[in-house]
Design a protein around this motif. Structure first.
Motif, short mmCIF file in Angstrom:
data_model
loop_
_atom_site.label_atom_id
_atom_site.label_comp_id
_atom_site.label_asym_id
_atom_site.label_seq_id
_atom_site.Cartn_x
_atom_site.Cartn_y
_atom_site.Cartn_z
N LEU A 95 0.82 -1.21 0.00
CA LEU A 95 0.00 0.00 0.00
C LEU A 95 0.85 1.26 0.00
O LEU A 95 0.39 2.34 -0.40
N SER A 96 2.11 1.13 0.45
CA SER A 96 2.95 2.32 0.55
C SER A 96 3.56 2.71 -0.80
O SER A 96 4.27 3.71 -0.89
N VAL A 97 3.30 1.91 -1.83
CA VAL A 97 3.87 2.22 -3.14
C VAL A 97 3.12 3.38 -3.77
O VAL A 97 1.89 3.43 -3.73
N ASP A 98 3.88 4.28 -4.35
CA ASP A 98 3.28 5.45 -5.00
C ASP A 98 2.50 5.02 -6.24
O ASP A 98 3.04 4.34 -7.11
N GLN A 99 1.25 5.45 -6.31
CA GLN A 99 0.37 5.00 -7.39
C GLN A 99 0.15 6.09 -8.44
O GLN A 99 -0.81 6.03 -9.20
N HIS A 100 1.06 7.04 -8.51
CA HIS A 100 0.81 8.16 -9.42
C HIS A 100 0.89 7.72 -10.89
O HIS A 100 -0.09 7.77 -11.62
N ALA A 101 2.05 7.27 -11.29
CA ALA A 101 2.24 6.87 -12.68
C ALA A 101 2.04 5.36 -12.82
O ALA A 101 2.56 4.60 -12.00
N PRO A 102 1.29 4.92 -13.81
CA PRO A 102 0.97 3.49 -13.95
C PRO A 102 2.20 2.60 -13.99
O PRO A 102 2.30 1.63 -13.24
N ARG A 103 3.13 2.95 -14.86
CA ARG A 103 4.29 2.08 -14.99
C ARG A 103 5.11 2.02 -13.70
O ARG A 103 5.49 0.96 -13.23
N ALA A 122 4.08 2.55 -10.76
CA ALA A 122 3.32 1.84 -9.74
C ALA A 122 3.49 0.33 -9.89
O ALA A 122 3.70 -0.40 -8.91
N LEU A 123 3.41 -0.14 -11.13
CA LEU A 123 3.51 -1.59 -11.36
C LEU A 123 4.90 -2.10 -10.97
O LEU A 123 5.03 -3.10 -10.26
N ILE A 124 5.91 -1.40 -11.42
CA ILE A 124 7.26 -1.82 -11.07
C ILE A 124 7.49 -1.70 -9.57
O ILE A 124 8.10 -2.55 -8.93
N GLY A 125 6.96 -0.63 -8.99
CA GLY A 125 7.11 -0.43 -7.55
C GLY A 125 6.46 -1.54 -6.75
O GLY A 125 7.03 -2.02 -5.75
N ILE A 126 5.29 -1.97 -7.17
CA ILE A 126 4.61 -3.07 -6.47
C ILE A 126 5.46 -4.33 -6.54
O ILE A 126 5.66 -5.03 -5.55
N THR A 165 -3.86 -2.29 -8.40
CA THR A 165 -2.85 -1.56 -9.17
C THR A 165 -2.96 -1.88 -10.66
O THR A 165 -2.86 -0.99 -11.51
N ILE A 166 -3.17 -3.15 -10.94
CA ILE A 166 -3.30 -3.55 -12.34
C ILE A 166 -4.56 -2.95 -12.97
O ILE A 166 -4.53 -2.43 -14.09
N ALA A 167 -5.65 -3.00 -12.21
CA ALA A 167 -6.90 -2.43 -12.74
C ALA A 167 -6.72 -0.94 -13.04
O ALA A 167 -7.21 -0.43 -14.05
N ARG A 168 -6.01 -0.25 -12.16
CA ARG A 168 -5.74 1.16 -12.40
C ARG A 168 -4.95 1.35 -13.70
O ARG A 168 -5.24 2.24 -14.49
N GLY A 169 -3.95 0.47 -13.88
CA GLY A 169 -3.15 0.56 -15.09
C GLY A 169 -4.00 0.34 -16.33
O GLY A 169 -3.75 0.94 -17.39
N ARG A 224 -7.35 0.98 -16.52
CA ARG A 224 -8.24 2.13 -16.69
C ARG A 224 -7.49 3.32 -17.28
O ARG A 224 -8.05 4.11 -18.04
N ALA A 225 -6.21 3.41 -16.94
CA ALA A 225 -5.41 4.51 -17.48
C ALA A 225 -5.04 4.26 -18.94
O ALA A 225 -4.44 5.11 -19.58
N GLY A 226 -5.38 3.08 -19.44
CA GLY A 226 -5.07 2.77 -20.83
C GLY A 226 -3.63 2.33 -21.02
O GLY A 226 -3.19 2.11 -22.14
N TYR A 227 -2.91 2.19 -19.91
CA TYR A 227 -1.50 1.82 -20.05
C TYR A 227 -1.36 0.33 -20.31
O TYR A 227 -0.53 -0.09 -21.13
N LEU A 228 -2.16 -0.48 -19.64
CA LEU A 228 -2.10 -1.93 -19.83
C LEU A 228 -3.16 -2.38 -20.83
O LEU A 228 -4.20 -1.74 -20.99
N LYS A 229 -2.87 -3.50 -21.46
CA LYS A 229 -3.84 -4.09 -22.37
C LYS A 229 -5.15 -4.38 -21.63
O LYS A 229 -5.14 -4.70 -20.43
#
Lengths: 208, 208
Positions: free
Chosen positions: A74-82, A84-88, A134-138, A140-145
């Motif tokens: 939960l402490s990972v910064d969720q600002h930018a999708p990529r 966030a994913l790497i941070g998780i 986190t993945i769902a956010r990615g 919704r942001a259109g970053y992930l397939k």
DNA sequence: GCTCCAAGTTAACGGTGTTAACATTGGCAT
DNA sequence: ATGCCAATGTTAACACCGTTAACTTGGAGC
């Protein structure tokens, strides 16, 4: 109930702490109810007033482990999708490496069979959901397939869990402390393993 | 030495078989030297003529497990790079699902510490190399990115190992028998998780 | 035929989780 | 204030476990 010579008053918590200490140092196999009782200064059967059996004590350790893992995720910064994913991914592997014996207990299907401890299952789900969100956010942001969410989370979880387990157990040659490995692996998943030349082939699903 | 009433003659093999049977049914924790000896019809200390201790017996089971896994991986058709990669992944997960308790023993770092049984480590490496060779072939064919081989194999192994472990332990909601999950996951790794729109960004390494 | 050694034996030590039966005691209702 | 009760301890005991020591058996080779 106050703490007297007879009525200990803090047995549950102290047993938990002592067991966690032994777990960290020597692994769950070394956790002995009798030894813990002796250390606390209490008779062995006294523990059974607070834990149904040895497995319940281990389950409680695992539950607090999942809570700690969830907090770390939960402490990972969720600002930018990529990021966030790497941070998780990095946070997940870092947790496993910082608490190898606890992590093994949490995911050691043999010692804590799934379904036997509902609170444990729930704690695992709570941690898992952070990853899934986190993945769902990615997405919704259109970053992930827009592939099925269950498929993507299963993939990501498999990857970080497998990497954690393999590095913990020393199976990966490059197991060392370098987070470079974890980052490289996460990037590889994001961008794909296929060479660019071939990348337009076989994309017959999930691409609009 | 022939088999008489006194000199058993086949103790080693029979103990191995009996232990494997117990492992399959109830997991490694249920393997008891005394129980095995009684089942075979021999005194417990007799086992120590053939195994240094309980852990050595478990190590031997794990070694044969790695050999079986290696055989299963070797049987994958290596003609087409993509089919070979997906086939290896499917075969790996299929092995874990068909022998969950054996797989857990093989990779349970707690019961068989790395380095304690050299033959076991070697058996693990032998199986790992099949996966690594498949990836190297995919790179030589130009199908896979020319990223460092160690990175790609670590990624692939983490993925299939994590998926195996999670499905075995019932952590993945979709854990069921569907190989569709394993195939979807493998494809996701190959083609990447990033949406095509973003795919030209951040490719600052390993692309010629 | 004798000897030696591999491969069995029984007895025992210290450890484990767990249960049964009993003892203590703090808190609550009278 | 007192007396009961339920919570929380106690000791004793059971049935296991892995492992070692000391002894016995019996087949193989000189």
């Amino acid at each position: 109930m106050a703490r007297t010579a007879y009525h200990h008053g803090d047995l549950h918590q102290q047993a938990h702490d002592q067991a966690l200490a032994v777990l960290r140092l020597e692994g769950d196999g070394a956790i002995s109810l009798r030894a813990i009782a002796k250390q606390i200064g209490v008779s062995a059967p006294a523990l059974y007033r607070h834990y149904a059996d040895r497995e319940s004590l281990l389950a409680e350790l695992a539950i607090s482990g999942f809570a700690a893992l969830r907090q770390q995720l939960l402490s990972v910064d969720q600002h930018a999708p990529r990021a966030a994913l790497i941070g998780i991914g990095l946070a997940y592997v870092a947790f496993a490496q910082s608490e190898p014996n606890l992590y093994r207990l949490m995911f050691g299907g043999r010692v804590l069979p799934k379904g036997a401890h509902p609170r444990l299952d729930q704690a695992g789900l709570d941690a898992f959901n952070v990853l899934q969100d986190t993945i769902a956010r990615g997405q919704r942001a259109g970053y992930l397939k827009p592939a099925p969410l269950a498929l993507m989370t299963a993939t990501a979880w498999s990857l970080v869990h497998g990497l954690s387990q393999l590095t913990i157990d020393g199976h990966l040659p490059n197991a060392g402390a370098e987070p470079q490995l974890a980052e490289g692996i996460t990037s590889l998943l994001l961008e794909g393993a296929i060479a660019p030349t071939h990348n337009h082939i076989d994309n017959n699903e999930d691409t609009p």
